[in-house]
Design a protein around this motif. Sequence first.
Motif, PDB file in Angstrom:
ATOM      1  N   GLN A  11      42.897  52.309  54.108  1.00 39.63           N
ATOM      2  CA  GLN A  11      43.778  51.415  53.356  1.00 39.63           C
ATOM      3  C   GLN A  11      44.714  52.181  52.420  1.00 39.63           C
ATOM      4  N   GLU A  69      34.860  48.986  49.819  1.00 39.85           N
ATOM      5  CA  GLU A  69      35.734  48.498  50.883  1.00 39.85           C
ATOM      6  C   GLU A  69      34.955  48.527  52.187  1.00 39.85           C
ATOM      7  N   GLN A 126      37.795  44.171  55.632  1.00 40.01           N
ATOM      8  CA  GLN A 126      38.892  44.204  54.665  1.00 40.01           C
ATOM      9  C   GLN A 126      40.041  45.063  55.185  1.00 40.01           C
ATOM     10  N   GLN A 154      42.003  36.462  60.113  1.00 38.56           N
ATOM     11  CA  GLN A 154      40.554  36.464  59.982  1.00 38.56           C
ATOM     12  C   GLN A 154      39.861  35.668  61.073  1.00 38.56           C
ATOM     13  N   ASP A 203      35.760  39.745  60.664  1.00 34.84           N
ATOM     14  CA  ASP A 203      34.693  40.451  59.962  1.00 34.84           C
ATOM     15  C   ASP A 203      33.529  40.793  60.884  1.00 34.84           C
ATOM     16  N   ARG A 253      36.604  36.897  50.486  1.00 36.88           N
ATOM     17  CA  ARG A 253      37.215  37.797  51.455  1.00 36.88           C
ATOM     18  C   ARG A 253      38.733  37.817  51.337  1.00 36.88           C
ATOM     19  N   ALA A 311      39.550  39.835  48.322  1.00 37.29           N
ATOM     20  CA  ALA A 311      39.298  41.263  48.529  1.00 37.29           C
ATOM     21  C   ALA A 311      40.417  41.919  49.329  1.00 37.29           C
ATOM     22  N   VAL A 312      40.952  41.193  50.314  1.00 40.27           N
ATOM     23  CA  VAL A 312      42.038  41.748  51.124  1.00 40.27           C
ATOM     24  C   VAL A 312      43.297  41.929  50.298  1.00 40.27           C
TER      25      VAL A 312
END
Length: 288
Positions: free
Chosen positions: A151, A190, A194, A203, A219, A282, A285-286
């Motif tokens: 990331q 992480e 993510q 997702q 996920d 989620r 978090a992304v």
Amino acid sequence: MESSYWRWLQGISMAAVLAMGLTLPLVMVGSGHAEENFAATESVEPTTEIVTTDQGDGSQAIEMVAIDAVDTATTEVAALGAAPGEDFDEDPWEGFNEKMFWFNREILDRYVLKPAATAWDFILPDPVQRGFHNFFDNLAVVRRVVNNTLQLKLTGAATELTRFTINSTIGFVGFFDVAKDAFGIEQRDEDTGQTFGVWGMRQGPYLVLPLLPPLTVRDGFGYALDIAMTPYMYFIPWYASLGGTVTEKVNERSLNLERFERVAESTVDLYGAVRNGYLQRRAAAVKQ
């Protein structure tokens, strides 16, 4: 030779379980309904307070991912306090998911995980349980470093390497989180799910499977890769890996016995609360 065979068998079994789980709901609910809802965007704005906890849902070996289903699900409610009444378009397989959620909670947790955790809590004091938590959390450094790097969060990757070095040495192989307690170096958690989200992957629908934690389709694939980044799986016999994963899951449940009870008693729609809390966390978090 034998340990290599078992590790190979674990990987094949994990892939088979995920493949079956990701395709089974499609058959059950019909492809038309699934396609209608699959295109839902990921712009879910958190409407509840996001409370960061130090309970990672990091990589686990296949042998005891069963326990994660209840462990992770209940943690989401406890950590987020999500409102059960909010609806999401990302749950076209709700009928199937509710059945799996019931099985994970009413069978696995009630008759397997909770009794084992209660006995564990009776035997070991909280500081020792916290030490076990820190130890297993320290082993998830590979997942955190890799995904911080993917990331482009290079500061996060360097922070994780620093934490691992400190905790693995003066923290007695990770039993004490000296990096946080003595130096104020916080974890930069992480995971691969993510990372896929940061890269722009949708997702997909929410999914609950027996023997696995709550997931989305994205996920689910990330979870399989996270498991592959569990380092001790490749260096110890399969039965030692099994024992370690059982210990980790029972220990986590033991640390939260009273907390989980309070959440279950105070939540009318536990399934909806877990789902909403998971999807909100989620999404947040992304975006971080």
